[in-house]
Design an enzyme around this catalytic site. Sequence first.
Site, PDB file in Angstrom:
ATOM      1  N   GLU A 178       0.855  -1.191   0.000  1.00  0.00           N
ATOM      2  CA  GLU A 178       0.000   0.000   0.000  1.00  0.00           C
ATOM      3  C   GLU A 178       0.887   1.236   0.000  1.00  0.00           C
ATOM      4  O   GLU A 178       1.848   1.311   0.771  1.00  0.00           O
ATOM      5  CB  GLU A 178      -0.903  -0.007   1.235  1.00  0.00           C
ATOM      6  CG  GLU A 178      -1.789   1.230   1.289  1.00  0.00           C
ATOM      7  CD  GLU A 178      -2.758   1.211   2.463  1.00  0.00           C
ATOM      8  OE1 GLU A 178      -3.582   0.288   2.537  1.00  0.00           O
ATOM      9  OE2 GLU A 178      -2.660   2.128   3.293  1.00  0.00           O
TER      10      GLU A 178
ATOM     11  N   HIS B 159      -8.185   3.008  -3.811  1.00  0.00           N
ATOM     12  CA  HIS B 159      -9.023   3.137  -2.613  1.00  0.00           C
ATOM     13  C   HIS B 159     -10.111   4.176  -2.918  1.00  0.00           C
ATOM     14  O   HIS B 159      -9.820   5.228  -3.491  1.00  0.00           O
ATOM     15  CB  HIS B 159      -8.199   3.624  -1.417  1.00  0.00           C
ATOM     16  CG  HIS B 159      -7.194   2.623  -0.925  1.00  0.00           C
ATOM     17  ND1 HIS B 159      -6.872   2.498   0.407  1.00  0.00           N
ATOM     18  CD2 HIS B 159      -6.450   1.693  -1.575  1.00  0.00           C
ATOM     19  CE1 HIS B 159      -5.960   1.547   0.560  1.00  0.00           C
ATOM     20  NE2 HIS B 159      -5.683   1.046  -0.636  1.00  0.00           N
TER      21      HIS B 159
ATOM     22  N   ARG C 269     -15.817   3.266   3.539  1.00  0.00           N
ATOM     23  CA  ARG C 269     -16.649   4.367   4.010  1.00  0.00           C
ATOM     24  C   ARG C 269     -15.798   5.615   4.175  1.00  0.00           C
ATOM     25  O   ARG C 269     -16.178   6.708   3.795  1.00  0.00           O
ATOM     26  CB  ARG C 269     -17.288   4.002   5.351  1.00  0.00           C
ATOM     27  CG  ARG C 269     -18.307   5.033   5.804  1.00  0.00           C
ATOM     28  CD  ARG C 269     -18.611   4.932   7.263  1.00  0.00           C
ATOM     29  NE  ARG C 269     -17.450   5.318   8.065  1.00  0.00           N
ATOM     30  CZ  ARG C 269     -17.433   5.322   9.380  1.00  0.00           C
ATOM     31  NH1 ARG C 269     -18.495   4.927  10.052  1.00  0.00           N
ATOM     32  NH2 ARG C 269     -16.353   5.696  10.052  1.00  0.00           N
ATOM     33  N   GLY C 270     -14.605   5.476   4.771  1.00  0.00           N
ATOM     34  CA  GLY C 270     -13.767   6.633   5.092  1.00  0.00           C
ATOM     35  C   GLY C 270     -14.073   7.138   6.480  1.00  0.00           C
ATOM     36  O   GLY C 270     -15.112   6.804   7.059  1.00  0.00           O
TER      37      GLY C 270
ATOM     38  N   ALA D 184     -19.768   1.451   3.843  1.00  0.00           N
ATOM     39  CA  ALA D 184     -19.028   0.965   2.672  1.00  0.00           C
ATOM     40  C   ALA D 184     -19.897   0.016   1.849  1.00  0.00           C
ATOM     41  O   ALA D 184     -19.805  -0.002   0.612  1.00  0.00           O
ATOM     42  CB  ALA D 184     -17.743   0.275   3.126  1.00  0.00           C
TER      43      ALA D 184
ATOM     44  N   HIS E  65     -13.851  -2.744  14.489  1.00  0.00           N
ATOM     45  CA  HIS E  65     -13.831  -1.327  14.127  1.00  0.00           C
ATOM     46  C   HIS E  65     -14.214  -0.496  15.358  1.00  0.00           C
ATOM     47  O   HIS E  65     -15.120  -0.869  16.113  1.00  0.00           O
ATOM     48  CB  HIS E  65     -14.823  -1.075  12.984  1.00  0.00           C
ATOM     49  CG  HIS E  65     -14.766   0.319  12.444  1.00  0.00           C
ATOM     50  ND1 HIS E  65     -15.654   1.296  12.828  1.00  0.00           N
ATOM     51  CD2 HIS E  65     -13.906   0.905  11.594  1.00  0.00           C
ATOM     52  CE1 HIS E  65     -15.357   2.426  12.206  1.00  0.00           C
ATOM     53  NE2 HIS E  65     -14.290   2.220  11.447  1.00  0.00           N
TER      54      HIS E  65
ATOM     55  N   GLN F  42      -7.177  -4.338   8.646  1.00  0.00           N
ATOM     56  CA  GLN F  42      -6.486  -3.273   9.380  1.00  0.00           C
ATOM     57  C   GLN F  42      -5.192  -3.870   9.938  1.00  0.00           C
ATOM     58  O   GLN F  42      -5.098  -5.092  10.142  1.00  0.00           O
ATOM     59  CB  GLN F  42      -7.406  -2.803  10.515  1.00  0.00           C
ATOM     60  CG  GLN F  42      -6.881  -1.669  11.346  1.00  0.00           C
ATOM     61  CD  GLN F  42      -6.586  -0.449  10.506  1.00  0.00           C
ATOM     62  OE1 GLN F  42      -5.528  -0.406   9.872  1.00  0.00           O
ATOM     63  NE2 GLN F  42      -7.471   0.523  10.506  1.00  0.00           N
TER      64      GLN F  42
HETATM   65  P1  FAD Z   1     -17.769   0.243   6.977  1.00  0.00           P
HETATM   66  O1  FAD Z   1     -17.643  -1.120   6.389  1.00  0.00           O
HETATM   67  O2  FAD Z   1     -18.946   1.065   6.536  1.00  0.00           O
HETATM   68  O3  FAD Z   1     -17.797   0.083   8.573  1.00  0.00           O
HETATM   69  C1  FAD Z   1     -17.677   1.232   9.406  1.00  0.00           C
HETATM   70  C2  FAD Z   1     -18.458   1.013  10.708  1.00  0.00           C
HETATM   71  O4  FAD Z   1     -19.864   0.953  10.428  1.00  0.00           O
HETATM   72  C3  FAD Z   1     -18.127  -0.304  11.415  1.00  0.00           C
HETATM   73  O5  FAD Z   1     -18.194  -0.058  12.798  1.00  0.00           O
HETATM   74  C4  FAD Z   1     -19.242  -1.239  10.983  1.00  0.00           C
HETATM   75  O6  FAD Z   1     -19.488  -2.257  11.936  1.00  0.00           O
HETATM   76  C5  FAD Z   1     -20.412  -0.282  10.870  1.00  0.00           C
HETATM   77  N1  FAD Z   1     -21.375  -0.694   9.829  1.00  0.00           N
HETATM   78  C6  FAD Z   1     -21.086  -1.134   8.595  1.00  0.00           C
HETATM   79  N2  FAD Z   1     -22.223  -1.416   7.915  1.00  0.00           N
HETATM   80  C7  FAD Z   1     -23.243  -1.134   8.765  1.00  0.00           C
HETATM   81  C8  FAD Z   1     -24.653  -1.217   8.659  1.00  0.00           C
HETATM   82  N3  FAD Z   1     -25.243  -1.631   7.526  1.00  0.00           N
HETATM   83  N4  FAD Z   1     -25.418  -0.824   9.732  1.00  0.00           N
HETATM   84  C9  FAD Z   1     -24.819  -0.386  10.870  1.00  0.00           C
HETATM   85  N5  FAD Z   1     -23.483  -0.304  11.035  1.00  0.00           N
HETATM   86  C10 FAD Z   1     -22.714  -0.670   9.995  1.00  0.00           C
HETATM   87  N6  FAD Z   1      -9.674   5.575   4.830  1.00  0.00           N
HETATM   88  C11 FAD Z   1      -9.553   6.552   3.904  1.00  0.00           C
HETATM   89  O7  FAD Z   1     -10.119   7.645   4.055  1.00  0.00           O
HETATM   90  N7  FAD Z   1      -8.795   6.365   2.777  1.00  0.00           N
HETATM   91  C12 FAD Z   1      -8.153   5.198   2.516  1.00  0.00           C
HETATM   92  O8  FAD Z   1      -7.483   5.074   1.488  1.00  0.00           O
HETATM   93  C13 FAD Z   1      -8.274   4.129   3.482  1.00  0.00           C
HETATM   94  N8  FAD Z   1      -7.701   2.939   3.261  1.00  0.00           N
HETATM   95  C14 FAD Z   1      -7.927   1.906   4.140  1.00  0.00           C
HETATM   96  C15 FAD Z   1      -7.390   0.640   3.864  1.00  0.00           C
HETATM   97  C16 FAD Z   1      -7.605  -0.426   4.732  1.00  0.00           C
HETATM   98  C17 FAD Z   1      -7.040  -1.786   4.394  1.00  0.00           C
HETATM   99  C18 FAD Z   1      -8.354  -0.213   5.934  1.00  0.00           C
HETATM  100  C19 FAD Z   1      -8.560  -1.354   6.891  1.00  0.00           C
HETATM  101  C20 FAD Z   1      -8.881   1.038   6.224  1.00  0.00           C
HETATM  102  C21 FAD Z   1      -8.674   2.105   5.339  1.00  0.00           C
HETATM  103  N9  FAD Z   1      -9.216   3.372   5.565  1.00  0.00           N
HETATM  104  C22 FAD Z   1      -9.070   4.381   4.639  1.00  0.00           C
HETATM  105  C23 FAD Z   1      -9.904   3.662   6.838  1.00  0.00           C
HETATM  106  C24 FAD Z   1     -11.436   3.439   6.750  1.00  0.00           C
HETATM  107  O9  FAD Z   1     -12.013   4.336   5.848  1.00  0.00           O
HETATM  108  C25 FAD Z   1     -11.968   3.640   8.179  1.00  0.00           C
HETATM  109  O10 FAD Z   1     -11.527   2.622   9.022  1.00  0.00           O
HETATM  110  C26 FAD Z   1     -13.470   3.852   8.305  1.00  0.00           C
HETATM  111  O11 FAD Z   1     -13.740   4.275   9.641  1.00  0.00           O
HETATM  112  C27 FAD Z   1     -14.309   2.603   8.066  1.00  0.00           C
HETATM  113  O12 FAD Z   1     -14.320   2.261   6.752  1.00  0.00           O
HETATM  114  P2  FAD Z   1     -14.976   0.880   6.253  1.00  0.00           P
HETATM  115  O13 FAD Z   1     -14.939   0.901   4.798  1.00  0.00           O
HETATM  116  O14 FAD Z   1     -14.414  -0.265   6.974  1.00  0.00           O
HETATM  117  O15 FAD Z   1     -16.507   1.144   6.759  1.00  0.00           O
END
Ligand code: FAD
Length: 287
Positions: A16, A77, A107-108, A123, A147, A174
Amino acid sequence: MKINELNKSTPVFSLEIFPPKKTAPIDTIYNTLNELSDVSPDFISVTFGAGGSVSNNTMISIASTIKDKYKIESVAHMPCIYLTRDDAEHMLDELKANGIENILALRGDVNPDIPPVYQFRHASDLVEFIGEYGGFNVIGACYPETHLEAASAAEDIKNLKYKVDCGCNELISQLFFDNNVFYSFLEKCEIAGINVPVEAGIMPVTNKRQIERMTRMCGAKLPEKFRRVLDRYEFNDEALRDAGIAYAIDQITDLMANGVSGVHLYTMNNPYVAKRIYAAVKNILKA
Ligand code: FAD
């Protein structure tokens, strides 16, 4: 090529990188990539800040150069919390026009100074949207230590299962420092019926303050063994860097011995560290 179509007879090894800040010349990232030429990853993913610290054109241009010039598959991403559906469609058009076939749908994180758009709340909303658009391999993020915003570990796994069912072909984790946490997470995924490959996120630690900030932000715990290393060498840059590299090599060796699907190395744009780790594990990855 879509990375879910890679020949996976051996575990996946990926890197990455992050784009340079708006104020820095884009060439700095190409110097990094040039220096990484003797590392042979299956793909390189390019981060993109949800708050928009770089333009998406920069991220897309880097991801497409990785493919076209360096002949390595790339993953873009795509955080969605600040995107409208029109923005997202436009970004997918741009990715497609630039030949990018793999997206890490995220999601971010919410920037307290910028209210989210909320056209995509999770997301999984973006994963569905990309699936409807068509033509991309979609990857999701996952959290071995849960998370930080999740109500519970069980809720997080339930949400992850939903995200995968919306169309993720694989997951990238993560960072974590205790492999047992990762193995226990894989077991929970299996019990929940999450059957896609999960790449283990490994961050080589080279700086005590940096890792304390990262662990505060993402909730990864530092095992006692590792904390002792940080405490012992925190004021000796070279010793801490070497100890961090040794710890990452040890983690990867153990992960490979336990048959994980792959390792995603958070390079922090530090080619020296990535090269040393790759040199130490390349035969293990191929075995
Ligand atoms: P989600 O999958 O939406 O989850 C976020 C939270 O919401 C979790 O607590 C989950 O349990 C909850 N949730 C999910 N779906 C639901 C639902 N339907 N109902 C209720 N709750 C729900 N961030 C950036 O800005 N840019 C990047 O390039 C970036 N790269 C990353 C790469 C990796 C490998 C990782 C692990 C993280 C990265 N992040 C990045 C950070 C990430 O955006 C954050 O961790 C963010 O807070 C969560 O993103 P997610 O896509 O996991 O969200």
